[in-house]
Motif scaffolding. Structure first.
Motif, PDB file in Angstrom:
ATOM      1  N   ALA A 411       0.852  -1.192   0.000  1.00 53.21           N
ATOM      2  CA  ALA A 411       0.000   0.000   0.000  1.00 53.21           C
ATOM      3  C   ALA A 411       0.885   1.240   0.000  1.00 53.21           C
ATOM      4  N   HIS A 412       0.298   2.387  -0.296  1.00 59.32           N
ATOM      5  CA  HIS A 412       1.056   3.639  -0.239  1.00 59.32           C
ATOM      6  C   HIS A 412       1.491   3.882   1.209  1.00 59.32           C
ATOM      7  N   PRO A 413       2.745   4.288   1.431  1.00 58.22           N
ATOM      8  CA  PRO A 413       3.241   4.463   2.807  1.00 58.22           C
ATOM      9  C   PRO A 413       2.378   5.386   3.656  1.00 58.22           C
ATOM     10  N   LYS A 414       1.748   6.404   3.057  1.00 56.88           N
ATOM     11  CA  LYS A 414       0.954   7.337   3.861  1.00 56.88           C
ATOM     12  C   LYS A 414      -0.283   6.690   4.465  1.00 56.88           C
ATOM     13  N   PHE A 415      -0.683   5.516   3.934  1.00 60.80           N
ATOM     14  CA  PHE A 415      -1.881   4.849   4.444  1.00 60.80           C
ATOM     15  C   PHE A 415      -1.565   3.627   5.296  1.00 60.80           C
ATOM     16  N   ARG A 416      -0.315   3.250   5.382  1.00 61.93           N
ATOM     17  CA  ARG A 416       0.002   1.971   6.027  1.00 61.93           C
ATOM     18  C   ARG A 416      -0.348   1.962   7.516  1.00 61.93           C
ATOM     19  N   GLU A 417      -0.061   3.039   8.223  1.00 64.04           N
ATOM     20  CA  GLU A 417      -0.364   3.054   9.647  1.00 64.04           C
ATOM     21  C   GLU A 417      -1.860   2.938   9.896  1.00 64.04           C
ATOM     22  N   GLN A 418      -2.655   3.655   9.092  1.00 66.52           N
ATOM     23  CA  GLN A 418      -4.109   3.562   9.245  1.00 66.52           C
ATOM     24  C   GLN A 418      -4.605   2.167   8.885  1.00 66.52           C
ATOM     25  N   LEU A 419      -4.022   1.569   7.857  1.00 68.19           N
ATOM     26  CA  LEU A 419      -4.412   0.213   7.465  1.00 68.19           C
ATOM     27  C   LEU A 419      -4.076  -0.794   8.565  1.00 68.19           C
ATOM     28  N   ILE A 420      -2.924  -0.620   9.217  1.00 64.73           N
ATOM     29  CA  ILE A 420      -2.580  -1.499  10.337  1.00 64.73           C
ATOM     30  C   ILE A 420      -3.601  -1.348  11.457  1.00 64.73           C
ATOM     31  N   PHE A 421      -3.929  -0.096  11.772  1.00 61.73           N
ATOM     32  CA  PHE A 421      -4.926   0.168  12.817  1.00 61.73           C
ATOM     33  C   PHE A 421      -6.251  -0.492  12.475  1.00 61.73           C
ATOM     34  N   ASP A 422      -6.696  -0.321  11.218  1.00 58.51           N
ATOM     35  CA  ASP A 422      -7.965  -0.917  10.792  1.00 58.51           C
ATOM     36  C   ASP A 422      -7.905  -2.444  10.827  1.00 58.51           C
ATOM     37  N   ALA A 423      -6.766  -2.997  10.457  1.00 58.22           N
ATOM     38  CA  ALA A 423      -6.619  -4.456  10.450  1.00 58.22           C
ATOM     39  C   ALA A 423      -6.745  -5.019  11.861  1.00 58.22           C
ATOM     40  N   ILE A 424      -6.146  -4.324  12.825  1.00 54.44           N
ATOM     41  CA  ILE A 424      -6.236  -4.770  14.223  1.00 54.44           C
ATOM     42  C   ILE A 424      -7.656  -4.585  14.738  1.00 54.44           C
ATOM     43  N   LYS A 425      -8.241  -3.450  14.448  1.00 48.45           N
ATOM     44  CA  LYS A 425      -9.591  -3.152  14.914  1.00 48.45           C
ATOM     45  C   LYS A 425     -10.604  -4.162  14.384  1.00 48.45           C
ATOM     46  N   ARG A 426     -10.413  -4.601  13.146  1.00 48.52           N
ATOM     47  CA  ARG A 426     -11.375  -5.514  12.512  1.00 48.52           C
ATOM     48  C   ARG A 426     -11.015  -6.984  12.726  1.00 48.52           C
ATOM     49  N   GLY A 427      -9.923  -7.255  13.410  1.00 45.81           N
ATOM     50  CA  GLY A 427      -9.573  -8.632  13.721  1.00 45.81           C
ATOM     51  C   GLY A 427      -8.750  -9.351  12.675  1.00 45.81           C
ATOM     52  N   PHE A 428      -8.227  -8.603  11.712  1.00 48.12           N
ATOM     53  CA  PHE A 428      -7.359  -9.230  10.712  1.00 48.12           C
ATOM     54  C   PHE A 428      -5.968  -9.511  11.283  1.00 48.12           C
ATOM     55  N   LEU A 429      -5.543  -8.670  12.224  1.00 47.61           N
ATOM     56  CA  LEU A 429      -4.217  -8.809  12.822  1.00 47.61           C
ATOM     57  C   LEU A 429      -4.320  -8.664  14.333  1.00 47.61           C
ATOM     58  N   PRO A 430      -3.464  -9.363  15.078  1.00 50.95           N
ATOM     59  CA  PRO A 430      -3.406  -9.152  16.532  1.00 50.95           C
ATOM     60  C   PRO A 430      -2.679  -7.848  16.847  1.00 50.95           C
ATOM     61  N   GLN A 431      -2.834  -7.342  18.053  1.00 53.48           N
ATOM     62  CA  GLN A 431      -2.283  -6.058  18.479  1.00 53.48           C
ATOM     63  C   GLN A 431      -0.783  -5.954  18.247  1.00 53.48           C
ATOM     64  N   LYS A 432      -0.064  -7.041  18.418  1.00 56.07           N
ATOM     65  CA  LYS A 432       1.414  -6.976  18.331  1.00 56.07           C
ATOM     66  C   LYS A 432       1.903  -6.523  16.962  1.00 56.07           C
ATOM     67  N   HIS A 433       1.068  -6.671  15.911  1.00 61.17           N
ATOM     68  CA  HIS A 433       1.509  -6.300  14.562  1.00 61.17           C
ATOM     69  C   HIS A 433       1.626  -4.777  14.388  1.00 61.17           C
ATOM     70  N   PHE A 434       1.004  -4.014  15.273  1.00 60.93           N
ATOM     71  CA  PHE A 434       1.020  -2.564  15.086  1.00 60.93           C
ATOM     72  C   PHE A 434       2.457  -2.030  15.089  1.00 60.93           C
ATOM     73  N   TYR A 435       3.267  -2.536  15.982  1.00 62.07           N
ATOM     74  CA  TYR A 435       4.612  -2.024  16.090  1.00 62.07           C
ATOM     75  C   TYR A 435       5.566  -2.691  15.087  1.00 62.07           C
ATOM     76  N   SER A 436       5.308  -3.933  14.761  1.00 61.00           N
ATOM     77  CA  SER A 436       6.199  -4.640  13.847  1.00 61.00           C
ATOM     78  C   SER A 436       6.038  -4.183  12.404  1.00 61.00           C
ATOM     79  N   LEU A 437       4.864  -3.622  12.051  1.00 62.13           N
ATOM     80  CA  LEU A 437       4.628  -3.221  10.660  1.00 62.13           C
ATOM     81  C   LEU A 437       4.836  -1.738  10.422  1.00 62.13           C
ATOM     82  N   LYS A 438       4.901  -0.941  11.462  1.00 61.84           N
ATOM     83  CA  LYS A 438       4.994   0.509  11.277  1.00 61.84           C
ATOM     84  C   LYS A 438       6.279   0.899  10.548  1.00 61.84           C
TER      85      LYS A 438
END
Length: 438
Positions: A411-438
């Motif tokens: 994805a475009h870098p400007k949207f990646r943090e929001q996409l990670i947040f949305d993925a965690i919020k919707r259950g696609f990813l566990p919380q730990k991925h927020f820091y590993s993907l940023k």
């Protein structure tokens, strides 16, 4: 009666020719340049028509100004000429896979009338369907096709193939109209196009067979394929850039198990350069869409690389290739045929490509879920690789979490943090991925 005398006897004006169409007849025209310009323009002037249906695909010419009670207009794939008509309820859209259109029309229509723009008649009395065999080639010889009206155009290239010829003895009426072939210009390639093209080209090996279409991203892919060798082409649409691959020596078609030595397609769209290239070119073999797009034929092509574009991709890998903001823009075309067919091949790869953003980088096209009102053109189970200008995401054999991570990474870098947040919020990813993907 010899062929020339038969031609002269059946040569009429457009207004005279359309008088052979009766109330209740179903009228079918080929794709794009195969549309008969003058016959379509004259059609509403047959005042006897009532309860007729007109089927078109990737229309070039305007929606007819005619009451729906007289002629119900049905699109098989929307284009710039009929999108507005669809949104206003003037045009109906018939969902389909390109491979299925002949059988759909066979089932849904009766008392068929084929109207087609064709090449001039040859010395043996045959016209060629030229750039568009499509679904018309299959229907020409069937009993329910009672009327064949041709628009003979000196500018239509003569092509070869299966079910690509019409003999003068089959023809009900014909007109002569040497209109200019509709042109699709080749737009300048952007940096995004070139990055996507290079990524995809690196996935293609010498000796592979490609299915590729028209547009900036496919054109960019072909820019990077000029140095390849012994490529085959088995596709539904031939664009201009195929010529460059021939001229560079990249295409031989020698590795294909079916139609060896030939580039196969069902439709050709491009500029005059393409039409000149097609004319009397025996290296090009045009097929009906139920043959070119039959997954049983596609399955026989080892090392096939299928390349298709889409509008948006969600974290599951589902692709919407037909709607924008919930409104219909095009249709399925042959994307479903090839994304399914390539999975049955030996060593085949199905690639979906798209820009990472739209509207000047204000909207991400990698999304958690498809937008409201979107349709699923290609199933999550039928996508191998997704490519944007930021790289490739390999989805085949990946879990939902792994797919989500891979897609966020392109994805475009400007949207990646929001996409990670949305993925965690919707259950696609566990919380730990927020820091590993940023």
């Amino acid at each position: 009666m010899n062929n020339y005398a038969g031609y002269q006897a059946k040569c009429l004006t457009a207004e005279e020719a359309i008088r052979f169409i009766q109330p209740g007849d179903d009228i079918i025209v080929p794709v794009h340049a195969g549309e008969p310009q003058a016959l379509l323009k004259a059609l509403p002037f047959n005042e006897e028509l009532s309860g007729n249906r007109l089927y078109r695909m990737v229309s070039v010419y305007p929606v007819l100004d005619v009451e729906p009670e007289r002629i119900k207009q049905i699109s098989l794939f929307l284009s710039g000429s009929d999108r507005k008509g669809y949104s206003e309820g003037i045009i109906n859209l018939l969902p389909n896979h390109f491979s299925d259109i002949p059988s759909l029309l066979r089932k849904e229509t009766s008392n068929r009338v084929i109207m087609a723009a064709v090449s001039p008649m040859d010395e043996n009395g045959y016209f060629s369907l030229g750039t568009s065999v499509s679904y018309v080639g299959t229907l020409l010889a069937e009993a329910k096709t009672k009327t064949i009206i041709l628009e003979v155009n000196q500018n239509m290239p003569r092509t070869f193939g299966d079910h690509n010829q019409i003999h003068i003895s089959q023809v009900t009426a014909l007109i002569e109209n040497d209109f200019s072939m509709p042109v699709i210009p080749n737009l300048p390639l952007s940096d995004k196009d070139m990055k996507i093209g290079q990524t995809i080209a690196e996935l293609i090996n010498d000796g592979d067979t490609i299915q590729i279409g028209i547009g900036s991203m496919p054109n960019a892919v072909m820019e990077y394929l000029k140095g390849h060798r012994n490529l085959g082409v088995y596709t539904e649409m031939i664009p201009d850039k195929i010529i460059d691959l021939y001229e560079s020596g990249a295409i031989t078609n020698q590795n294909k198990k079916i139609y060896r030595g030939k580039t196969t397609a069902t439709v050709a769209m491009g500029t005059q350069r393409l039409y000149d290239f097609l004319n009397n070119n025996k290296d090009i073999f045009m097929l009906p869409s139920n043959v070119s797009n039959d997954i049983r034929n596609i399955a026989q092509l080892d090392n096939l690389v299928s390349i298709n574009s889409t509008v948006e991709v969600d974290f599951f890998g589902q692709c919407n290739s037909e709607t924008i903001s919930g409104k219909y823009y095009s249709s399925s075309g042959g994307q479903g045929d090839f994304t399914k067919g390539v999975r049955l091949t030996d060593n085949g790869i199905g690639i979906i490509c798209l820009y990472s953003t739209t509207k000047n980088d204000t909207i991400s096209k990698i999304v958690p879920t498809l937008s409201q009102g979107a349709v699923v053109t290609t199933s999550k189970n039928d996508v191998d690789i997704v490519v944007t200008e930021f790289g490739k995401a390999e989805l085949k054999g990946k879990t939902i979490q792994e797919r989500t991570v891979a897609l966020i990474n392109i994805a475009h870098p400007k949207f990646r943090e929001q996409l990670i947040f949305d993925a965690i919020k919707r259950g696609f990813l566990p919380q730990k991925h927020f820091y590993s993907l940023k």
